[in-house]
Design a protein around this motif. Structure first.
Motif: not given
Length: 321
Positions: A63, A66, A130, A134, A138, A140-143, A146, A150
């Motif tokens: 979990h 990330t 980062d 976030a 928020p 657009h964060y995932a795109s 990753n 990182s």
């Protein structure tokens, strides 16, 4: 000044007559050696344990795998390496007083201190970006962020630091050291080392100032920009409770960042450091003792997600028994 001139007239170049240096550390506090040893040993162990827990939990619980926690675990690893380059030698000084260190070992310690320190500063800038993405972006964060990105950013932090510090150390290694050989510090501080050279050090001092300024200011500008936008975003939150919670987290981060940046600006962002060599020792203790202890607590050990991951991991280990 007489020493430098005599060194040049003899024509010594690329050859050091000084085979070892003496780390003087804190002569006025020698009668407190036992107490200082205990305090710094406990701080060192606390920092190592806190950072090791962060690294272990990050890679034990999927979990937490990330970008945020990968960056944090890398930061924790660097913190462990950073303080280990300095604190063990400091502990031996507290026990036995002055310590000698061979010339090659002195250069090696100076290299790793600056190299890992530069990586830490670049990582702090990346971690700030980062958090900015976030909190402020928020959707657009995932795109954008990753694991692949990182790891690429971590690689860039290490690569840029290695190139800058290696070039700097190569120039320092060409200096001549004809004596004196007493470093008024608790580790091989490069500023103090350059000051002891009997060569013409003006170009090396300028390059040293450029490298340290570039690392610190680039990281500082990115961090300030990111946190300024974070604060603006927090102020726009509709709930007072959410704002208070967000400010509580940010304020603790900013306290540690202020300590670290403040001490490094005091030490390195001064072209003529000779006038402040003695006070640099106290400022350096902030980066090598105080902030490494605070960082694990501030960044993750207060985090409820980390607490839950730690409980789950310990529970899983008990079941396996």
């Amino acid at each position: 000044m007489r020493v430098r001139e005599s060194g040049r007239t003899v024509g010594v170049k690329n050859e050091s007559t000084v085979q070892e240096f003496v780390l003087e550390a804190f002569p006025v506090a020698q009668h407190l050696g036992g107490l200082l040893f205990l305090v710094h040993l406990l701080a060192y162990l606390a920092s190592i344990m806190g950072n090791v827990v962060i690294i272990f939990i990050t890679w034990a619980d999927y979990h937490l795998q990330t970008p945020m926690y990968v960056l944090l675990s890398t930061f924790s690893f660097c913190e462990c390496c950073f303080i280990t380059t300095v604190i063990p030698k400091l502990l031996s000084i507290f026990l036995s007083g002055r310590q000698t260190i061979p010339f090659p070992a002195c250069l090696t310690q100076a290299f790793f201190f600056l190299f890992i320190g530069a990586v830490i500063f670049f990582l702090m800038a990346v971690m700030s970006l980062d958090r900015y993405l976030a909190i402020c972006k928020p959707l657009h964060y995932a795109s954008i962020m990753n694991l692949r990105v990182s790891f690429l950013l971590i690689f860039l932090c290490y690569s840029l630091s290695f190139i800058l510090i290696t070039c700097l150390m190569l120039t320092v290694s060409q200096l001549s050291f004809c004596g004196p050989n007493i470093i008024s510090h608790f580790f091989c501080d490069l500023g103090s080392l350059i000051h002891l050279s009997c060569s013409d050090t003006r170009s090396v001092e300028i390059y040293f100032f450029f490298v340290t300024s570039f690392v610190i200011l680039l990281s500082l500008v990115v961090t300030i920009t990111a946190y300024s936008n974070i604060v603006i975003t927090i102020l726009r939150l509709p709930s007072a409770k959410e704002r208070q919670k967000a400010f509580s987290t940010c304020s603790s981060h900013l306290i540690v960042l202020s300590l670290m940046y403040g001490s490094c600006v005091f030490i390195y962002l001064n072209p003529k450091q000779v006038d402040r060599l003695d006070s640099n020792k106290e400022a350096a203790l902030v980066n090598t003792v105080v902030t490494p202890v605070l960082n694990p607590v501030i960044y993750t050990l207060r985090n409820k997600q980390v607490h839950q991951a730690l409980r789950d991991t310990l529970f899983g280990m008990r079941l396996k028994k």
